[in-house]
Design a protein around this motif. Structure first.
Motif, PDB file in Angstrom:
ATOM      1  N   TRP A 279       1.194  -1.372  -0.214  1.00  0.00           N
ATOM      2  CA  TRP A 279       0.213  -0.308   0.065  1.00  0.00           C
ATOM      3  C   TRP A 279       1.004   1.208  -0.050  1.00  0.00           C
ATOM      4  N   GLY A 280       2.269   1.612   0.586  1.00  0.00           N
ATOM      5  CA  GLY A 280       2.800   1.988   0.522  1.00  0.00           C
ATOM      6  C   GLY A 280       3.323   2.797  -1.033  1.00  0.00           C
ATOM      7  N   ASN A 281       3.989   1.185  -1.195  1.00  0.00           N
ATOM      8  CA  ASN A 281       4.425   1.783  -2.319  1.00  0.00           C
ATOM      9  C   ASN A 281       3.072   2.577  -3.875  1.00  0.00           C
ATOM     10  N   LEU A 282       1.712   1.342  -3.374  1.00  0.00           N
ATOM     11  CA  LEU A 282       0.602   2.357  -4.261  1.00  0.00           C
ATOM     12  C   LEU A 282       0.794   3.306  -4.520  1.00  0.00           C
ATOM     13  N   LEU A 283       0.743   4.466  -3.116  1.00  0.00           N
ATOM     14  CA  LEU A 283       0.256   5.710  -2.523  1.00  0.00           C
ATOM     15  C   LEU A 283       1.458   6.382  -3.091  1.00  0.00           C
ATOM     16  N   ARG A 284       2.375   5.624  -2.965  1.00  0.00           N
ATOM     17  CA  ARG A 284       3.831   6.927  -3.578  1.00  0.00           C
ATOM     18  C   ARG A 284       3.393   6.597  -4.997  1.00  0.00           C
ATOM     19  N   ALA A 285       3.190   5.743  -5.679  1.00  0.00           N
ATOM     20  CA  ALA A 285       3.150   6.302  -6.602  1.00  0.00           C
ATOM     21  C   ALA A 285       1.926   6.843  -6.941  1.00  0.00           C
ATOM     22  N   LEU A 286       0.612   7.193  -6.530  1.00  0.00           N
ATOM     23  CA  LEU A 286      -0.785   7.955  -6.573  1.00  0.00           C
ATOM     24  C   LEU A 286      -0.178   9.146  -6.308  1.00  0.00           C
ATOM     25  N   SER A 287       0.850   9.602  -5.224  1.00  0.00           N
ATOM     26  CA  SER A 287       0.923  10.464  -4.757  1.00  0.00           C
ATOM     27  C   SER A 287       1.941  11.898  -5.698  1.00  0.00           C
ATOM     28  N   MET A 288       2.486  11.057  -6.758  1.00  0.00           N
ATOM     29  CA  MET A 288       3.677  11.413  -7.545  1.00  0.00           C
ATOM     30  C   MET A 288       2.329  12.174  -8.848  1.00  0.00           C
ATOM     31  N   ILE A 289       1.560  11.782  -8.932  1.00  0.00           N
ATOM     32  CA  ILE A 289       0.331  12.120  -9.965  1.00  0.00           C
ATOM     33  C   ILE A 289       0.216  13.962  -9.702  1.00  0.00           C
ATOM     34  N   PRO A 290      -0.211  14.576  -8.729  1.00  0.00           N
ATOM     35  CA  PRO A 290      -0.768  15.828  -8.410  1.00  0.00           C
ATOM     36  C   PRO A 290       1.226  16.779  -8.106  1.00  0.00           C
ATOM     37  N   VAL A 291       2.310  15.335  -8.331  1.00  0.00           N
ATOM     38  CA  VAL A 291       3.273  16.440  -7.797  1.00  0.00           C
ATOM     39  C   VAL A 291       3.408  16.972  -9.565  1.00  0.00           C
ATOM     40  N   ILE A 292       3.319  16.162 -10.255  1.00  0.00           N
ATOM     41  CA  ILE A 292       3.761  15.744 -11.941  1.00  0.00           C
ATOM     42  C   ILE A 292       2.546  17.375 -12.132  1.00  0.00           C
ATOM     43  N   TRP A 293       1.757  16.994 -12.100  1.00  0.00           N
ATOM     44  CA  TRP A 293       0.079  18.296 -12.252  1.00  0.00           C
ATOM     45  C   TRP A 293       1.015  19.869 -12.549  1.00  0.00           C
ATOM     46  N   PHE A 294       1.659  19.353 -11.023  1.00  0.00           N
ATOM     47  CA  PHE A 294       1.594  20.905 -10.656  1.00  0.00           C
ATOM     48  C   PHE A 294       3.115  21.453 -11.075  1.00  0.00           C
ATOM     49  N   THR A 295       3.831  20.391 -11.389  1.00  0.00           N
ATOM     50  CA  THR A 295       5.117  20.975 -12.062  1.00  0.00           C
ATOM     51  C   THR A 295       4.772  21.121 -13.678  1.00  0.00           C
ATOM     52  N   ALA A 296       4.016  20.505 -14.737  1.00  0.00           N
ATOM     53  CA  ALA A 296       3.218  20.952 -15.796  1.00  0.00           C
ATOM     54  C   ALA A 296       2.697  21.760 -15.751  1.00  0.00           C
ATOM     55  N   GLN A 297       2.001  22.182 -14.873  1.00  0.00           N
ATOM     56  CA  GLN A 297       1.099  23.173 -14.682  1.00  0.00           C
ATOM     57  C   GLN A 297       2.166  24.961 -13.976  1.00  0.00           C
ATOM     58  N   GLY A 298       3.293  24.513 -14.359  1.00  0.00           N
ATOM     59  CA  GLY A 298       4.682  25.644 -13.780  1.00  0.00           C
ATOM     60  C   GLY A 298       4.179  26.135 -12.193  1.00  0.00           C
TER      61      GLY A 298
END
Length: 192
Positions: A85-104
């Protein structure tokens, strides 16, 4: 009597665990350096002193917030489930990080997302550390822990002494090289 180093590296479970720990630590380091570059060293953002302090606080908070509870939670939960579950959550937690950085966007949303991602990673790495005694014989435990910290220190030393961008890229690959050597030992042990 088997040498502790041979006993530790002779365990397939330990080698697998070590490779997972090293790649997890490498991923955490890459996330931190990429975000530092995005937030702090971007000429168009011109980070203020408060932004720099906030960035360092985000990197340090997982130790303070999660650290006191990690041992208690790991003792109550099955480690396999924690890792899954930790690795699954870690992977899912990267989605907003990617989104925010893509938006600048380098605001509060990115800060909270990064805090969550690093916090989950710290928890997973603590779970992996707690699993080491289950993978090696007790006389080899100190040696098994030393192998991991030696590999991490070697990578850090290479990174500190790197002078050019090319040397820094090579230094960041040091953890990958250590992981590859561990897998090579695994294949070599299976062939015998």
């Amino acid at each position: 009597m088997t040498h502790p180093l041979k006993a530790a590296l002779g365990s397939p479970l330990y080698r697998k665990l070590l490779a997972i720990r090293l790649t997890g630590q490498a991923g955490d380091g890459m996330l931190q350096s990429a975000l530092a570059t995005f937030v702090l060293f971007s000429p168009e953002r011109q980070a203020s002193a408060s932004a720099i302090a906030a960035a360092f606080a985000i990197l340090a908070l997982p130790y303070s917030l999660i650290g006191p509870f990690t041992g208690v939670l790991l003792d109550r939960w099955r480690r396999q489930r924690v890792l899954f579950w930790g690795n699954l959550l870690r992977a899912l937690s990267m989605i907003p990080v990617i989104w925010f950085t893509a938006q600048g966007n380098s605001g509060v949303g990115l800060g909270i997302s990064v805090l969550a991602a690093i916090g989950i990673n710290r928890f997973v790495l603590a779970g992996l550390s707690a699993a080491v005694p289950l993978t090696v014989p007790e006389p080899s435990l100190t040696t098994a822990n030393a192998i991991y910290y030696r590999a991490i220190e070697r990578a850090r030393r290479k990174l500190r002494t790197a002078q050019t961008v090319d040397e820094r890229i090579k230094a960041r690959n040091a953890i990958g090289e250590a992981t590859a050597k561990i897998w090579h030992l695994k294949r070599k042990g299976q062939a015998q």
